[in-house]
Write an enzyme that holds these catalytic residues in place. Structure first.
Site, PDB file in Angstrom:
ATOM      1  CG  ASN A   1      -0.316   9.302  -9.084  1.00  0.00           C
ATOM      2  OD1 ASN A   1      -0.127  10.650  -9.260  1.00  0.00           O
ATOM      3  ND2 ASN A   1      -1.221   8.654  -8.915  1.00  0.00           N
TER       4      ASN A   1
ATOM      5  CE  LYS B   1      -1.794   8.579  -5.429  1.00  0.00           C
ATOM      6  NZ  LYS B   1      -2.495   7.518  -4.393  1.00  0.00           N
TER       7      LYS B   1
ATOM      8  CG  HIS C   1      -5.073   6.813  -9.801  1.00  0.00           C
ATOM      9  ND1 HIS C   1      -5.623   6.800  -8.633  1.00  0.00           N
ATOM     10  CD2 HIS C   1      -3.708   6.286  -9.430  1.00  0.00           C
ATOM     11  CE1 HIS C   1      -5.008   6.426  -7.533  1.00  0.00           C
ATOM     12  NE2 HIS C   1      -3.754   6.109  -8.073  1.00  0.00           N
TER      13      HIS C   1
ATOM     14  CD  GLU D   1      -5.756   8.338  -5.089  1.00  0.00           C
ATOM     15  OE1 GLU D   1      -5.259   9.227  -5.945  1.00  0.00           O
ATOM     16  OE2 GLU D   1      -5.239   7.494  -4.369  1.00  0.00           O
TER      17      GLU D   1
ATOM     18  CD  GLU E   1      -2.041   2.415  -9.213  1.00  0.00           C
ATOM     19  OE1 GLU E   1      -1.125   2.694  -8.550  1.00  0.00           O
ATOM     20  OE2 GLU E   1      -2.821   3.208  -9.382  1.00  0.00           O
TER      21      GLU E   1
ATOM     22  N   GLY F   1      -2.204   3.596  -0.835  1.00  0.00           N
ATOM     23  CA  GLY F   1      -1.953   4.596   0.487  1.00  0.00           C
ATOM     24  C   GLY F   1      -2.334   3.856   1.753  1.00  0.00           C
TER      25      GLY F   1
ATOM     26  CB  SER G   1       1.567   0.147  -0.023  1.00  0.00           C
ATOM     27  OG  SER G   1       0.222   0.645   0.406  1.00  0.00           O
TER      28      SER G   1
HETATM   29  P1  PGA Z   1       0.690   4.595  -3.117  1.00  0.00           P
HETATM   30  O1  PGA Z   1      -0.282   4.955  -4.041  1.00  0.00           O
HETATM   31  O2  PGA Z   1       2.107   4.213  -3.635  1.00  0.00           O
HETATM   32  O3  PGA Z   1       0.778   5.977  -1.985  1.00  0.00           O
HETATM   33  O4  PGA Z   1      -0.121   3.286  -2.548  1.00  0.00           O
HETATM   34  C1  PGA Z   1      -0.176   4.375  -5.534  1.00  0.00           C
HETATM   35  C2  PGA Z   1      -1.050   5.033  -6.510  1.00  0.00           C
HETATM   36  O5  PGA Z   1      -2.070   5.482  -6.283  1.00  0.00           O
HETATM   37  O6  PGA Z   1      -0.716   5.213  -7.727  1.00  0.00           O
END
Ligand code: PGA
Length: 259
Positions: free
Chosen positions: A10, A12, A103, A105, A173, A179, A218
């Protein structure tokens, strides 16, 4: 039941036309790992050039084995007065074969509700695209002992009609792991994935045993083997470590080693 692992990236709001060069190494790793499915969701502006880059030919060939390119979000409506939004038909025309929905976010930044996430997933199904539906708890919710209730509640409320393994995957998640470099313990991940599977069984019966449940938050080349080996973990949804072939390919290889 044996489920093929799905290693999904992803990007983003990252990437550029120049960054698509990273897809060369990722696509090569995907072709070298026929036992796993590999996918990358990119910003909408990059879908068509990404598809062209990995297929070398027109978007219609995007379903060929190798690296699947997808979108990060879609609008549930086919068309209309929704400035700035992008429909399933639009991402499909660009060559996307799936999209992420729900997601955290987007749930946080754009105040997306379970109802909207469900409608987006159903729009993807109508359009013949795959969906990766995300659920996950915040740190406050985990600290309050509510993680499982929150996650399975999100799942129940955002699960689309006609949920089936051939087009839908779930991504667990934890918001606090995205992140941050922090991950739950493997035991916590396995327990949550088991709870998601159990709730899915209650909702859709034995089809639940075929639905892939990805872990996200992560994931790196260092922890992928351990996380992907946990019970009921059928793949990974990877943010930061999907941006370069150097970081993403070891995750694909960890999945392939378990296939
Ligand atoms: P990350 O993000 O691997 O940077 O923690 C995962 C995600 O939001 O899908």
């Amino acid at each position: 039941m044996a489920r093929r692992k799905l290693i999904a990236g992803n990007w983003k709001m990252n990437g550029s036309l120049a960054a698509l060069a990273e897809l060369d190494g990722i696509a090569a790793a995907a072709r070298a790992a026929p036992g796993v499915d590999v996918a990358i969701a990119v910003p909408a502006t990059l879908i068509a050039p990404a598809v062209a880059r990995v297929s070398g030919i027109a978007p219609a060939a995007a379903r060929e084995p190798g690296l699947a390119i997808g979108a990060e979000d879609v609008h549930p409506a086919e068309k209309g007065a929704h400035t700035g939004c992008i429909s399933v038909g639009m991402v499909k025309e660009a060559g996307a074969v799936f999209s992420i929905v729900g997601h955290s976010e987007r749930r946080a930044d754009c105040h997306e509700t379970d109802q909207q996430v469900k409608a987006k997933a159903e729009a993807l199904r109508r359009g013949g695209l795959g969906a990766i539906l995300c659920v996950g708890e915040t740190l406050d919710e985990r600290d309050a002992g509510r993680a499982e209730a929150v996650v399975t509640g999100q799942l129940a409320a955002s699960l689309p009609e006609d949920a089936a393994a051939d087009w839908l995957s779930i991504a667990y998640e934890p918001v606090w792991a995205i992140g941050t470099g922090r991950t739950p313990t493997v035991a916590d991940v396995a327990a949550m994935h088991g709870a998601i599977r159990a709730r899915l069984r209650a909702l859709i019966g034995q089809e639940a045993d075929a639905v892939r449940i990805l872990y996200g938050g992560s994931v790196t080349g260092d922890n992928a083997a351990e996380l992907l080996g946990a019970g009921d973990v059928d793949g990974a949804l990877v943010g930061g470590a999907s941006l370069t072939a150097a970081k993403f390919v070891p995750i694909v290889e960890a999945g392939a080693a378990l296939a």
